[in-house]
Design a protein around this motif. Structure first.
Motif, PDB file in Angstrom:
ATOM      1  N   ARG A 101       0.797  -1.118  -0.064  1.00 19.70           N
ATOM      2  CA  ARG A 101      -0.037  -0.092   0.066  1.00 19.70           C
ATOM      3  C   ARG A 101       0.888   1.119   0.085  1.00 19.70           C
ATOM      4  O   ARG A 101       1.960   1.448   0.672  1.00 19.70           O
ATOM      5  CB  ARG A 101      -0.838   0.148   1.501  1.00 19.70           C
ATOM      6  N   HIS A 102       0.523   2.279  -0.536  1.00 19.47           N
ATOM      7  CA  HIS A 102       1.201   3.592  -0.356  1.00 19.47           C
ATOM      8  C   HIS A 102       0.193   4.579   0.421  1.00 19.47           C
ATOM      9  O   HIS A 102      -0.720   4.823  -0.408  1.00 19.47           O
ATOM     10  CB  HIS A 102       1.569   3.968  -2.155  1.00 19.47           C
ATOM     11  N   ILE A 103       0.740   4.641   1.334  1.00 18.49           N
ATOM     12  CA  ILE A 103      -0.168   5.782   2.162  1.00 18.49           C
ATOM     13  C   ILE A 103       0.439   6.936   2.252  1.00 18.49           C
ATOM     14  O   ILE A 103       1.863   7.134   2.777  1.00 18.49           O
ATOM     15  CB  ILE A 103      -0.654   5.004   3.652  1.00 18.49           C
ATOM     16  N   THR A 104      -0.186   8.167   2.122  1.00 19.72           N
ATOM     17  CA  THR A 104       0.515   9.507   2.162  1.00 19.72           C
ATOM     18  C   THR A 104      -0.153   9.955   3.429  1.00 19.72           C
ATOM     19  O   THR A 104      -1.492  10.085   4.070  1.00 19.72           O
ATOM     20  CB  THR A 104      -0.055  10.338   0.964  1.00 19.72           C
ATOM     21  N   VAL A 105       0.683  10.503   4.339  1.00 17.78           N
ATOM     22  CA  VAL A 105       0.524  11.089   5.557  1.00 17.78           C
ATOM     23  C   VAL A 105       0.595  12.532   5.292  1.00 17.78           C
ATOM     24  O   VAL A 105       1.588  13.223   5.190  1.00 17.78           O
ATOM     25  CB  VAL A 105       1.541  10.610   6.837  1.00 17.78           C
ATOM     26  N   ALA A 106      -0.522  13.109   5.342  1.00 16.14           N
ATOM     27  CA  ALA A 106      -0.727  14.691   5.217  1.00 16.14           C
ATOM     28  C   ALA A 106       0.039  15.470   6.092  1.00 16.14           C
ATOM     29  O   ALA A 106       0.011  15.302   7.323  1.00 16.14           O
ATOM     30  CB  ALA A 106      -2.126  15.221   4.978  1.00 16.14           C
ATOM     31  N   GLY A 107       0.971  16.277   5.494  1.00 15.16           N
ATOM     32  CA  GLY A 107       1.979  17.238   6.552  1.00 15.16           C
ATOM     33  C   GLY A 107       3.271  16.566   7.006  1.00 15.16           C
ATOM     34  O   GLY A 107       3.966  17.440   7.721  1.00 15.16           O
ATOM     35  N   ALA A 108       3.431  15.313   6.841  1.00 18.35           N
ATOM     36  CA  ALA A 108       4.455  14.611   7.653  1.00 18.35           C
ATOM     37  C   ALA A 108       5.727  14.906   6.546  1.00 18.35           C
ATOM     38  O   ALA A 108       5.523  15.101   5.557  1.00 18.35           O
ATOM     39  CB  ALA A 108       4.279  13.125   7.438  1.00 18.35           C
ATOM     40  N   THR A 109       6.736  14.873   7.238  1.00 14.69           N
ATOM     41  CA  THR A 109       8.243  14.986   6.603  1.00 14.69           C
ATOM     42  C   THR A 109       8.936  13.857   7.067  1.00 14.69           C
ATOM     43  O   THR A 109       8.451  13.025   8.214  1.00 14.69           O
ATOM     44  CB  THR A 109       9.073  16.230   6.986  1.00 14.69           C
ATOM     45  N   HIS A 110      10.104  13.274   6.422  1.00 15.87           N
ATOM     46  CA  HIS A 110      10.886  12.181   7.062  1.00 15.87           C
ATOM     47  C   HIS A 110      11.109  12.560   8.567  1.00 15.87           C
ATOM     48  O   HIS A 110      11.052  11.616   9.078  1.00 15.87           O
ATOM     49  CB  HIS A 110      12.133  12.140   6.002  1.00 15.87           C
ATOM     50  N   TYR A 111      11.318  13.554   8.793  1.00 18.48           N
ATOM     51  CA  TYR A 111      11.961  13.998  10.057  1.00 18.48           C
ATOM     52  C   TYR A 111      10.843  13.707  11.032  1.00 18.48           C
ATOM     53  O   TYR A 111      10.761  13.235  11.979  1.00 18.48           O
ATOM     54  CB  TYR A 111      12.397  15.126  10.329  1.00 18.48           C
ATOM     55  N   THR A 112       9.606  14.157  10.747  1.00 21.79           N
ATOM     56  CA  THR A 112       8.260  14.304  11.547  1.00 21.79           C
ATOM     57  C   THR A 112       7.737  12.825  11.666  1.00 21.79           C
ATOM     58  O   THR A 112       7.029  12.526  12.585  1.00 21.79           O
ATOM     59  CB  THR A 112       7.343  15.276  11.173  1.00 21.79           C
ATOM     60  N   ALA A 134      -0.088   1.758   9.954  1.00 19.49           N
ATOM     61  CA  ALA A 134      -0.090   1.376   8.407  1.00 19.49           C
ATOM     62  C   ALA A 134       0.865  -0.060   8.266  1.00 19.49           C
ATOM     63  O   ALA A 134       0.470  -0.945   7.525  1.00 19.49           O
ATOM     64  CB  ALA A 134       0.342   2.395   7.349  1.00 19.49           C
ATOM     65  N   LEU A 135       1.874   0.133   9.033  1.00 17.84           N
ATOM     66  CA  LEU A 135       2.546  -1.057   8.995  1.00 17.84           C
ATOM     67  C   LEU A 135       1.961  -2.520   9.451  1.00 17.84           C
ATOM     68  O   LEU A 135       2.300  -3.507   9.181  1.00 17.84           O
ATOM     69  CB  LEU A 135       4.028  -0.822   9.799  1.00 17.84           C
ATOM     70  N   ARG A 136       0.988  -2.231  10.631  1.00 19.49           N
ATOM     71  CA  ARG A 136       0.522  -3.026  11.508  1.00 19.49           C
ATOM     72  C   ARG A 136      -0.550  -3.950  10.050  1.00 19.49           C
ATOM     73  O   ARG A 136      -0.693  -5.063  10.238  1.00 19.49           O
ATOM     74  CB  ARG A 136      -0.171  -2.819  12.400  1.00 19.49           C
ATOM     75  N   ARG A 137      -1.172  -2.860   9.626  1.00 18.04           N
ATOM     76  CA  ARG A 137      -2.248  -3.389   8.613  1.00 18.04           C
ATOM     77  C   ARG A 137      -1.760  -4.325   7.686  1.00 18.04           C
ATOM     78  O   ARG A 137      -2.283  -5.216   6.947  1.00 18.04           O
ATOM     79  CB  ARG A 137      -2.878  -2.101   7.912  1.00 18.04           C
ATOM     80  N   VAL A 138      -0.419  -3.899   7.071  1.00 17.33           N
ATOM     81  CA  VAL A 138       0.401  -4.778   5.924  1.00 17.33           C
ATOM     82  C   VAL A 138       0.723  -5.975   6.483  1.00 17.33           C
ATOM     83  O   VAL A 138       0.714  -7.007   6.248  1.00 17.33           O
ATOM     84  CB  VAL A 138       1.289  -3.745   5.434  1.00 17.33           C
ATOM     85  N   ALA A 139       1.235  -5.982   7.849  1.00 14.92           N
ATOM     86  CA  ALA A 139       1.804  -7.191   8.359  1.00 14.92           C
ATOM     87  C   ALA A 139       0.803  -8.022   8.940  1.00 14.92           C
ATOM     88  O   ALA A 139       1.027  -9.176   8.782  1.00 14.92           O
ATOM     89  CB  ALA A 139       2.412  -6.969   9.652  1.00 14.92           C
ATOM     90  N   ARG A 140      -0.343  -7.537   9.048  1.00 14.63           N
ATOM     91  CA  ARG A 140      -1.560  -8.549   9.512  1.00 14.63           C
ATOM     92  C   ARG A 140      -2.687  -7.964   8.793  1.00 14.63           C
ATOM     93  O   ARG A 140      -3.920  -7.386   9.434  1.00 14.63           O
ATOM     94  CB  ARG A 140      -1.942  -8.182  11.013  1.00 14.63           C
ATOM     95  N   PRO A 141      -2.916  -8.524   7.526  1.00 10.04           N
ATOM     96  CA  PRO A 141      -3.954  -8.141   6.771  1.00 10.04           C
ATOM     97  C   PRO A 141      -5.418  -8.758   7.179  1.00 10.04           C
ATOM     98  O   PRO A 141      -6.265  -7.988   7.011  1.00 10.04           O
ATOM     99  CB  PRO A 141      -3.485  -8.760   5.239  1.00 10.04           C
ATOM    100  N   SER A 142      -5.396  -9.781   7.506  1.00  8.24           N
ATOM    101  CA  SER A 142      -6.583 -10.422   8.114  1.00  8.24           C
ATOM    102  C   SER A 142      -7.366  -9.578   9.224  1.00  8.24           C
ATOM    103  O   SER A 142      -8.605  -9.508   9.388  1.00  8.24           O
ATOM    104  CB  SER A 142      -6.487 -12.008   8.464  1.00  8.24           C
ATOM    105  N   GLU A 143      -6.480  -8.941  10.002  1.00 14.65           N
ATOM    106  CA  GLU A 143      -6.953  -8.289  11.021  1.00 14.65           C
ATOM    107  C   GLU A 143      -7.424  -6.765  10.795  1.00 14.65           C
ATOM    108  O   GLU A 143      -8.283  -6.552  11.139  1.00 14.65           O
ATOM    109  CB  GLU A 143      -5.890  -8.133  12.290  1.00 14.65           C
ATOM    110  N   SER A 144      -6.634  -6.259   9.567  1.00 13.19           N
ATOM    111  CA  SER A 144      -7.406  -5.214   9.108  1.00 13.19           C
ATOM    112  C   SER A 144      -8.701  -5.184   8.284  1.00 13.19           C
ATOM    113  O   SER A 144      -9.497  -4.315   8.183  1.00 13.19           O
ATOM    114  CB  SER A 144      -6.512  -4.567   8.335  1.00 13.19           C
ATOM    115  N   LEU A 145      -8.930  -6.322   8.087  1.00 14.56           N
ATOM    116  CA  LEU A 145     -10.321  -6.677   7.545  1.00 14.56           C
ATOM    117  C   LEU A 145     -11.192  -6.967   8.618  1.00 14.56           C
ATOM    118  O   LEU A 145     -12.488  -7.142   7.959  1.00 14.56           O
ATOM    119  CB  LEU A 145     -10.204  -7.862   6.535  1.00 14.56           C
ATOM    120  N   GLY A 146     -10.760  -7.166   9.775  1.00 12.92           N
ATOM    121  CA  GLY A 146     -11.840  -7.449  10.732  1.00 12.92           C
ATOM    122  C   GLY A 146     -12.096  -8.904  10.992  1.00 12.92           C
ATOM    123  O   GLY A 146     -12.974  -9.335  11.586  1.00 12.92           O
ATOM    124  N   ASP A 147     -11.512  -9.737  10.471  1.00 13.15           N
ATOM    125  CA  ASP A 147     -11.407 -11.300  10.512  1.00 13.15           C
ATOM    126  C   ASP A 147     -10.466 -11.925  11.562  1.00 13.15           C
ATOM    127  O   ASP A 147      -9.587 -12.279  11.529  1.00 13.15           O
ATOM    128  CB  ASP A 147     -11.013 -11.946   9.393  1.00 13.15           C
TER     129      ASP A 147
END
Length: 65
Positions: A26-37, A51-64
């Motif tokens: 997934r490519h997720i954009t965090v509005a207002g963020a910079t590498h530092y922030t 976002a990392l947790r959703r990719v690492a555990r896709p079944s949980e992000s779907l509510g299963d």
């Protein structure tokens, strides 16, 4: 991240292409963020962590749980 000062449009385009190389990406954009922030501001760090947790555990992000 939305605050890319140099070549931002090019980098975003390349990142959009890169995410298409995998079906588990997934490519997720965090509005207002910079590498530092992403690491120095808790709200941006939390967005990345979530976002990392959703990719690492896709079944949980779907509510299963």
């Amino acid at each position: 991240m939305t605050e890319q000062s140099r070549y931002g449009e090019v980098l975003t385009s390349l990142q959009n292409e890169l995410v298409q190389l995998s079906t588990n990406s997934r490519h997720i954009t965090v509005a207002g963020a910079t590498h530092y922030t992403l690491v120095s501001k808790s709200k941006y760090a939390a967005a990345v962590t979530d976002a990392l947790r959703r990719v690492a555990r896709p079944s949980e992000s779907l509510g299963d749980r």
